[in-house]
Design a protein around this motif. Structure first.
Motif, PDB file in Angstrom:
ATOM      1  N   THR A 140      33.083 -55.314   3.345  1.00  6.31           N
ATOM      2  CA  THR A 140      34.145 -54.954   2.405  1.00  6.31           C
ATOM      3  C   THR A 140      33.641 -54.960   0.966  1.00  6.31           C
ATOM      4  O   THR A 140      32.509 -55.369   0.686  1.00  6.31           O
ATOM      5  N   HIS A 141      34.523 -54.522   0.051  1.00 10.36           N
ATOM      6  CA  HIS A 141      34.205 -54.483  -1.389  1.00 10.36           C
ATOM      7  C   HIS A 141      32.892 -53.729  -1.633  1.00 10.36           C
ATOM      8  O   HIS A 141      32.129 -54.068  -2.538  1.00 10.36           O
ATOM      9  N   TYR A 142      32.666 -52.719  -0.798  1.00 10.69           N
ATOM     10  CA  TYR A 142      31.414 -51.979  -0.908  1.00 10.69           C
ATOM     11  C   TYR A 142      31.487 -50.993  -2.065  1.00 10.69           C
ATOM     12  O   TYR A 142      32.450 -50.248  -2.222  1.00 10.69           O
ATOM     13  N   ASN A 143      30.429 -51.007  -2.859  1.00  5.48           N
ATOM     14  CA  ASN A 143      30.355 -50.112  -4.012  1.00  5.48           C
ATOM     15  C   ASN A 143      28.911 -49.663  -4.233  1.00  5.48           C
ATOM     16  O   ASN A 143      28.437 -49.590  -5.355  1.00  5.48           O
ATOM     17  N   ILE A 153      38.746 -50.486  -4.022  1.00  5.60           N
ATOM     18  CA  ILE A 153      39.815 -49.570  -4.431  1.00  5.60           C
ATOM     19  C   ILE A 153      40.296 -49.992  -5.816  1.00  5.60           C
ATOM     20  O   ILE A 153      40.711 -51.137  -6.011  1.00  5.60           O
ATOM     21  N   ASP A 154      40.215 -49.096  -6.767  1.00  3.42           N
ATOM     22  CA  ASP A 154      40.640 -49.409  -8.139  1.00  3.42           C
ATOM     23  C   ASP A 154      42.104 -49.842  -8.155  1.00  3.42           C
ATOM     24  O   ASP A 154      42.965 -49.190  -7.562  1.00  3.42           O
ATOM     25  N   GLY A 155      42.360 -50.956  -8.832  1.00  6.41           N
ATOM     26  CA  GLY A 155      43.731 -51.419  -8.980  1.00  6.41           C
ATOM     27  C   GLY A 155      44.288 -52.147  -7.783  1.00  6.41           C
ATOM     28  O   GLY A 155      45.495 -52.442  -7.738  1.00  6.41           O
ATOM     29  N   TYR A 156      43.448 -52.453  -6.774  1.00  5.66           N
ATOM     30  CA  TYR A 156      43.942 -53.187  -5.617  1.00  5.66           C
ATOM     31  C   TYR A 156      44.302 -54.609  -6.048  1.00  5.66           C
ATOM     32  O   TYR A 156      43.570 -55.241  -6.796  1.00  5.66           O
ATOM     33  N   PRO A 157      45.451 -55.163  -5.628  1.00  2.00           N
ATOM     34  CA  PRO A 157      46.378 -54.624  -4.635  1.00  2.00           C
ATOM     35  C   PRO A 157      47.614 -53.958  -5.232  1.00  2.00           C
ATOM     36  O   PRO A 157      48.545 -53.644  -4.499  1.00  2.00           O
ATOM     37  N   ASN A 158      47.662 -53.784  -6.560  1.00  2.00           N
ATOM     38  CA  ASN A 158      48.905 -53.339  -7.195  1.00  2.00           C
ATOM     39  C   ASN A 158      49.084 -51.822  -7.235  1.00  2.00           C
ATOM     40  O   ASN A 158      50.204 -51.334  -7.313  1.00  2.00           O
TER      41      ASN A 158
END
Length: 488
Positions: free
Chosen positions: A114-117, A142-147
């Motif tokens: 996860t959190h792969y970039n 994912i930008d802005g996760y979790p909002n």
């Protein structure tokens, strides 16, 4: 050891409850497993009678219908994050967990990074998994996760992640430690399954905090102490109270993210089957406490143990002051201080009597306190084991179980051949010496035979012990705390 938890009852009712939840969601359930599936020593300390592998034993009853997905964060791979209780990195623990699960008859289908970039360390780890024949998948940042629900619930959010192929009704999603992204993996799979026309559900199997206990119950306070580095805070679940007019305990992260989860569920399914974060859980552990007083005492000892652990980490440069201060505040909530731990008081009193020499104390099952101090031949922990076993076996305290003539050659080898600096015997060396002597000395044999009686006993040392001594006491099941002082 006094027991306060009915382990057999837990295994029975917990497995039944999970089966009911699977049936609720059309025979496909993603179960996020919070905490440790086995080696759960925190639970066994605060709930005496809970076995460290209870959850694993419980899930073994569902093994034929279950598979396991292990999650690890690319950030933790890059940082070489270490699991403190085992002293190994998270990436190594994934392989250990996989082997342990498979030995117990579970299907371990894959590993999700996860959190792969684009981290090169994550790429290298994935290649290693592939060489070992282990399927792996990437889930992206994912930008802005979790909002940012609109982005998350789209082909550019969860839709961008690799689809994790699963074949069984129950998919257990676990990880080496917190913050790995287990919940996001579950929710991503719900999104992906829905796109494929599969109805799947989500549930959370989190042992602590115990939702059916009070907010300030020592067992729940002990959870806050255990997660002081994460800044977790127990709180009354406001959504549960609003929906049912009943108090249930959850923690801040689940409460804070529930509105987001609600929006995601509505986006995927049109409605949310859960009215509160507590509803998402399948934890029945609170209904299996058989002696609340025993569990309260154990939990208070655990809070103090966590405090000393934080102090030790600070002394070695591995901790931070905020963690120590937070646990100190929890002392007030639990109405305790370090003096609540009888062994702490006894060890420090012995230190005063011995003019500042390193000392140790242990409380035996009958409440007797045994103390020791450092000498020329033995360290305080090695001396303590001898003193404690002599008491338990009814051996005269004045008898020398290990003669000086045997200790001195060992010391010579340690200094002259192994280039050590400390000639005193450690706990493991004392136990080996007792084992050798036990074939000819009845008292040494009796001293070894009472070692199992040390399980569940509490111990305190006025100096930080080395790794060897710590591991011995852990294997014996002794609850150890240490003042943040270096040995002389």
């Amino acid at each position: 050891m006094k027991y306060g938890f009915d382990n057999d009852k837990y295994v029975k009712i917990q497995s039944e409850h999970i089966k009911e939840r699977i049936a609720q969601f059309g025979n496909k359930l993603y179960l996020e497993l919070g905490g440790k599936l086995f080696d759960d020593y925190h639970a066994s300390r605060v709930l005496p009678g809970f076995k460290p592998d209870s959850k694993l034993h419980m899930l073994q009853q569902l093994a034929d219908s279950a598979e396991i997905v292990i999650v690890i964060s690319a950030v933790d791979i890059e940082k070489n994050k270490v699991r403190q209780d085992l002293g190994i990195t998270y990436d190594m623990d994934v392989l250990r967990l996989r082997d342990e699960f498979m030995k117990r008859g579970f299907l371990v289908s894959s590993v999700v990074i996860t959190h792969y970039n684009g981290q090169s360390s994550a790429d290298a780890y994935r290649q290693k998994l592939e060489r070992l024949g282990i399927r792996s998948y990437y889930h992206y940042t994912i930008d802005g996760y979790p909002n940012n629900v609109e982005l998350i619930d789209s082909d550019e959010g969860f839709g961008r992640n690799d689809y994790v192929e699963t074949t069984r009704p129950l998919v257990i999603v676990t990880a080496p430690g917190p913050g790995s992204g287990k919940m996001a993996v579950c929710l991503s799979q719900l999104y992906q399954e829905h796109k494929r026309g599969v109805t799947a559900g989500y549930a959370k199997f989190e042992t602590f905090p115990v939702w059916s206990l009070s907010l300030k119950h020592p067992v729940n306070i002990a959870y806050e102490a255990a997660t002081a580095d994460l800044n977790d805070v127990n709180m009354i679940d406001p959504f549960h109270y609003e929906a049912y007019n009943k108090i249930a305990i959850n923690y801040n992260r689940d409460v804070e993210i529930f509105p987001v989860l609600n929006a995601l569920f509505e986006g995927i399914y049109g409605e949310n089957p859960y009215k509160s974060p507590t509803d998402m859980g399948v934890n029945m552990i609170g209904f299996c406490i058989s002696d609340d007083e025993v569990c309260c005492e154990a939990a208070k000892n655990e809070i103090i143990r966590r405090y000393f652990t934080a102090l030790n980490a600070l002394a070695t440069g591995d901790g931070n002051d905020s963690e120590v201060k937070k646990i100190a505040l929890l002392f007030k909530q639990a109405n305790i201080n370090t003096a609540y731990r009888r062994t702490t008081v006894a060890a420090r009193e012995r230190r005063e009597q011995s003019l500042g020499m390193p000392t140790a104390a242990i409380e035996l099952p009958d409440g007797t306190i045994i103390t020791s101090e450092q000498g020329d031949l033995l360290g305080p922990s090695a001396a303590l084991i001898l003193n404690a076993t002599k008491h338990l076996a009814g051996i005269d305290h004045g008898k020398k179980l290990i003669p000086q003539s045997l200790i001195e050659p060992i010391q010579h080898t340690k200094i002259e051949y192994l280039r050590g600096r400390n000639p005193r015997l450690h706990t493991d060396e004392v136990l080996v010496a007792l084992s050798v002597l036990s074939t000819q000395d009845e008292d040494c044999r009796r001293a070894l035979e009472v070692l199992p009686q040390l399980e569940g006993c509490q111990m305190h040392s006025t100096v930080m012990l080395n790794e060897v001594d710590r591991k011995i006491f852990k294997k014996l099941g002794v609850g150890l705390t240490c003042d943040p002082n270096r040995k002389k």
